[in-house]
Design an enzyme around this catalytic site. Sequence first.
Site, mmCIF file in Angstrom:
data_model
loop_
_atom_site.group_PDB
_atom_site.id
_atom_site.type_symbol
_atom_site.label_atom_id
_atom_site.label_comp_id
_atom_site.label_asym_id
_atom_site.label_seq_id
_atom_site.Cartn_x
_atom_site.Cartn_y
_atom_site.Cartn_z
ATOM 1 N N CYS A 113 0.835 -1.207 0.000
ATOM 2 C CA CYS A 113 0.000 0.000 0.000
ATOM 3 C C CYS A 113 0.870 1.257 0.000
ATOM 4 C CB CYS A 113 -0.995 -0.045 1.148
ATOM 5 S SG CYS A 113 -2.371 1.105 0.907
ATOM 6 N N HIS A 215 -3.514 -5.087 0.595
ATOM 7 C CA HIS A 215 -3.039 -5.434 1.944
ATOM 8 C C HIS A 215 -3.055 -6.950 2.156
ATOM 9 C CE1 HIS A 215 -2.705 -1.475 3.937
ATOM 10 N NE2 HIS A 215 -3.642 -1.106 3.076
ATOM 11 N N GLU A 217 -1.409 -8.651 4.177
ATOM 12 C CA GLU A 217 -1.272 -9.019 5.593
ATOM 13 C C GLU A 217 -2.626 -9.207 6.264
ATOM 14 O OE1 GLU A 217 -1.063 -6.037 4.423
ATOM 15 O OE2 GLU A 217 -1.525 -4.482 5.901
#
Length: 241
Positions: A113, A215, A217
Amino acid sequence: MRPRIALPADTLDEATNIINERNAAFAPRPAVEAIVKTGGLPIILPSIDPEDVADYLSLFDGVAFLGGADVDPTFFGEEPHVRLGKTYRKRDLFEIELLKQAVAANKAILGICRGLQLINVGLGGTLYQDLSEDPTAQLKHSQAAMGNQPSHHVTVVPGSTLATLTGDRPYVNSRHHQAIKAVAPSLRVTATADDQVIEALESKDTDQILGVQWHPENMYKHHAESRQIFQNFVDRAAARM
Ligand code: MN
């Protein structure tokens, strides 16, 4: 020993009555856990003066630039657009210097990001300060859905590293209002959304840098393609030990 993964810290910028939390350095827990689960040893690096960055270099094999505030547009030669969000120049100065030294020292690099955008700016590219500056950007890139849920597809360039990790059409989350404009000379586009917003960049001639606009994660636990991005990063760091 596991490959050591540096995570340049974000900074808690809200006022707090707890004196020890003022301007506290932190890394998002999902990113820390994704690094651990794929075999890396996470190390959080607080922002320090850029002149001292060299002293951090021997501490890690890979570095992941994570999400956070907008990049200060003066780093790509622009004044602030009316829709620019919150910026934090001190972190930008630190991360840009860390990026440059990490590139020169052949560390493995991952961008997520804001991290993707920071890498592009640090290597000479530019950003749309807000997607309203891009007349062709039509998709919802600031999703209202929960952050761990996908919301738009991206098309991945065949033959890229990313294509070996996610296939050619992953369904990803999207929480950005800025985007890549001019791509840095040493990078190439390896994924785009259907409105042509750039969603991933990689090094042109090596496997050193891979960055994504989404994202992973927040999705790695239930989304194999996201986990593969971290596994590839930790493996690239291990290859450089
Ligand atoms: Mn997006």
